[in-house]
Design an enzyme around this catalytic site. Structure first.
Site, PDB file in Angstrom:
ATOM      1  N   HIS A  50      12.757  41.425 -36.940  1.00 45.54           N
ATOM      2  CA  HIS A  50      11.931  42.348 -37.723  1.00 45.54           C
ATOM      3  C   HIS A  50      11.621  43.578 -36.858  1.00 45.54           C
ATOM      4  CE1 HIS A  50       7.968  42.742 -40.296  1.00 45.54           C
ATOM      5  NE2 HIS A  50       8.641  43.861 -40.233  1.00 45.54           N
ATOM      6  N   ARG A  91       5.957  46.329 -32.191  1.00 43.56           N
ATOM      7  CA  ARG A  91       5.134  45.442 -31.360  1.00 43.56           C
ATOM      8  C   ARG A  91       5.936  44.311 -30.703  1.00 43.56           C
ATOM      9  NH1 ARG A  91       1.692  42.208 -35.872  1.00 43.56           N
ATOM     10  NH2 ARG A  91       1.105  44.314 -36.399  1.00 43.56           N
ATOM     11  N   GLU A 114      14.882  42.390 -40.808  1.00 47.33           N
ATOM     12  CA  GLU A 114      13.671  42.448 -41.643  1.00 47.33           C
ATOM     13  C   GLU A 114      13.025  43.794 -41.428  1.00 47.33           C
ATOM     14  OE1 GLU A 114      10.643  39.555 -41.018  1.00 47.33           O
ATOM     15  OE2 GLU A 114      12.054  37.915 -41.218  1.00 47.33           O
ATOM     16  N   GLU A 127      14.093  35.960 -50.644  1.00 52.20           N
ATOM     17  CA  GLU A 127      13.599  34.963 -49.682  1.00 52.20           C
ATOM     18  C   GLU A 127      12.208  34.553 -50.163  1.00 52.20           C
ATOM     19  OE1 GLU A 127      13.998  35.722 -45.464  1.00 52.20           O
ATOM     20  OE2 GLU A 127      12.283  34.434 -45.024  1.00 52.20           O
ATOM     21  N   HIS A 172       9.137  31.021 -43.573  1.00 51.84           N
ATOM     22  CA  HIS A 172       7.792  31.295 -43.061  1.00 51.84           C
ATOM     23  C   HIS A 172       6.976  30.010 -42.921  1.00 51.84           C
ATOM     24  CE1 HIS A 172       4.180  33.461 -41.983  1.00 51.84           C
ATOM     25  NE2 HIS A 172       4.919  34.539 -41.892  1.00 51.84           N
ATOM     26  N   ASN A 201      14.796  33.287 -36.358  1.00 49.18           N
ATOM     27  CA  ASN A 201      14.022  34.516 -36.163  1.00 49.18           C
ATOM     28  C   ASN A 201      13.597  34.608 -34.698  1.00 49.18           C
ATOM     29  OD1 ASN A 201      11.734  36.228 -35.923  1.00 49.18           O
ATOM     30  ND2 ASN A 201      11.529  36.222 -38.146  1.00 49.18           N
ATOM     31  N   ARG A 251       9.488  46.357 -36.596  1.00 49.63           N
ATOM     32  CA  ARG A 251       8.245  46.844 -37.201  1.00 49.63           C
ATOM     33  C   ARG A 251       8.028  48.300 -36.837  1.00 49.63           C
ATOM     34  NH1 ARG A 251       4.691  42.049 -38.514  1.00 49.63           N
ATOM     35  NH2 ARG A 251       3.241  43.651 -39.142  1.00 49.63           N
ATOM     36  N   THR A 283       3.972  38.413 -40.844  1.00 49.04           N
ATOM     37  CA  THR A 283       4.043  38.810 -42.250  1.00 49.04           C
ATOM     38  C   THR A 283       3.195  37.847 -43.069  1.00 49.04           C
ATOM     39  OG1 THR A 283       6.321  39.350 -41.727  1.00 49.04           O
ATOM     40  CG2 THR A 283       5.672  39.517 -44.027  1.00 49.04           C
ATOM     41  N   HIS A 301       9.703  36.155 -31.923  1.00 55.01           N
ATOM     42  CA  HIS A 301       8.712  35.519 -31.055  1.00 55.01           C
ATOM     43  C   HIS A 301       9.125  35.577 -29.583  1.00 55.01           C
ATOM     44  CE1 HIS A 301       6.992  34.240 -34.831  1.00 55.01           C
ATOM     45  NE2 HIS A 301       8.195  33.869 -35.174  1.00 55.01           N
TER      46      HIS A 301
HETATM   47  N1  PXP Z   1      10.944  35.079 -42.997  1.00 55.90           N
HETATM   48  C1  PXP Z   1      10.228  36.223 -42.941  1.00 55.90           C
HETATM   49  C2  PXP Z   1      10.467  37.262 -43.996  1.00 55.90           C
HETATM   50  C3  PXP Z   1       9.274  36.443 -41.927  1.00 55.90           C
HETATM   51  O1  PXP Z   1       8.578  37.593 -41.900  1.00 55.90           O
HETATM   52  C4  PXP Z   1       9.103  35.447 -40.943  1.00 55.90           C
HETATM   53  C5  PXP Z   1       8.113  35.648 -39.831  1.00 55.90           C
HETATM   54  O2  PXP Z   1       8.448  36.660 -39.006  1.00 55.90           O
HETATM   55  C6  PXP Z   1       9.884  34.286 -41.022  1.00 55.90           C
HETATM   56  C7  PXP Z   1      10.775  34.115 -42.074  1.00 55.90           C
HETATM   57  C8  PXP Z   1       9.784  33.196 -40.007  1.00 55.90           C
HETATM   58  O3  PXP Z   1       8.508  32.649 -40.000  1.00 55.90           O
HETATM   59  P1  PXP Z   1       8.079  31.639 -38.865  1.00 55.90           P
HETATM   60  O4  PXP Z   1       8.073  32.393 -37.586  1.00 55.90           O
HETATM   61  O5  PXP Z   1       6.730  31.184 -39.299  1.00 55.90           O
HETATM   62  O6  PXP Z   1       9.103  30.531 -38.861  1.00 55.90           O
END
Ligand code: PXP
Length: 261
Positions: free
Chosen positions: A68, A74, A95, A176, A215, A25, A70, A126, A28
């Site tokens: 994602h 953001r 996402e 998921e 997550h 993901n 959004r 999330t 970040h």
């Molecule tokens: N899966 C989903 C659906 C998420 O919303 C996120 C966070 O954006 C992640 C996985 C990844 O989470 P993390 O950044 O805590 O590894």
């Protein structure tokens, strides 16, 4: 950033790993970009570029890239999603919250996968799973539109039997499971969260639904998660991007991919 591999190395790294697949993901990375440039989207200085990050993650062994889009844009922006679709050699997992505007974009971009997530403007990330029992009526047409377009649809849900049952009724091929509560807990509570995840994974598999999870996972809490029955894919962001600050994204991804393998 990361050094480039020779073409032969790249094809080796991109071969399918035999263990659990890693989706990286990259939101970040976009968050860091926006911290400086959110008010000046047309600046020529827009580092760090999440698209460049995605390519580094692929070189490190990611089986897919998750981003994602959004409603409030953001972190990830429309440009990122269109470019990712064009340049990735693995797959794009978009996402999104269930809103008409983002659905329209998904149907234009046609990512390989869409993961429907809950979205509120106040949250930092999330926070909980999508309550597909409560939102069945609004989810039905969205799931249908995405599936009709050939997209693999997943629902990001808490590891609850009622949510799995509804996912099955909605006809999604993938769920998921939200691992946030597991990641936040310790001791006996963590054991109990792990068991909730194991039960949910078994139920999903019994219903013929592919099991993904994600997550809050990191290099140290990942081990027990790999015992989930029929686990296919993990989506991990924060831990990998954090480690990348010290070792580069390609290497940070490789280290996680090796743990999953
Ligand atoms: N899966 C989903 C659906 C998420 O919303 C996120 C966070 O954006 C992640 C996985 C990844 O989470 P993390 O950044 O805590 O590894």
């Amino acid at each position: 950033m990361d050094s480039k591999n020779s073409p032969s190395q790249v094809s080796n790294l991109r071969s399918q790993p035999s263990g659990v697949l890693l989706g990286v993901n990259i939101d970040h990375v976009a968050t860091l970009r926006q911290a400086r440039y959110a008010r000046n989207a047309h600046s020529i200085n827009v580092e760090p570029d999440p698209v460049e990050a995605a390519l580094a993650a692929e070189r490190g062994g990611a089986a897919g890239i998750t981003a994602h889009l959004r409603q409030d844009r953001r972190h990830i922006g429309d440009r990122d999603i269109y470019l990712l679709k064009e340049v990735l050699s693995t797959k794009l997992n978009l996402e999104m919250g269930n809103t008409p505007e983002i659905l329209e974009i998904a149907l234009k971009v046609l990512p390989s996968d869409v993961c429907l997530v809950p979205e509120s403007r106040e949250e930092i990330t999330t926070e909980g799973g999508l309550d597909c029992v409560a939102h069945r009526t609004s989810l039905e047409p969205t799931v249908k539109a995405l599936r009709d377009a050939g997209i693999t649809v997943s629902l990001f849900i808490d590891p609850e039997p009622a949510q799995i049952e509804m996912a099955s009724l909605l006809g999604v091929p993938v769920v998921e499971l939200h691992t946030g509560a597991y990641a936040e807990a310790s001791g006996v509570e963590r054991e109990s969260e792990l068991h909730r995840l194991i039960n949910a994974a078994a139920l999903a598999d019994k219903a013929g639904i592919q099991v993904n999870a994600g997550h809050g996972l990191n290099y140290t809490n990942i081990g027990p998660i790999l015992t989930l029955p029929k686990l296919v894919e993990l989506n991990i962001g924060h831990a990998i991007v954090s480690r990348a600050v010290f070792v580069g994204l390609e290497q940070a991804t490789r280290e996680m991919a090796e743990l999953l393998d």
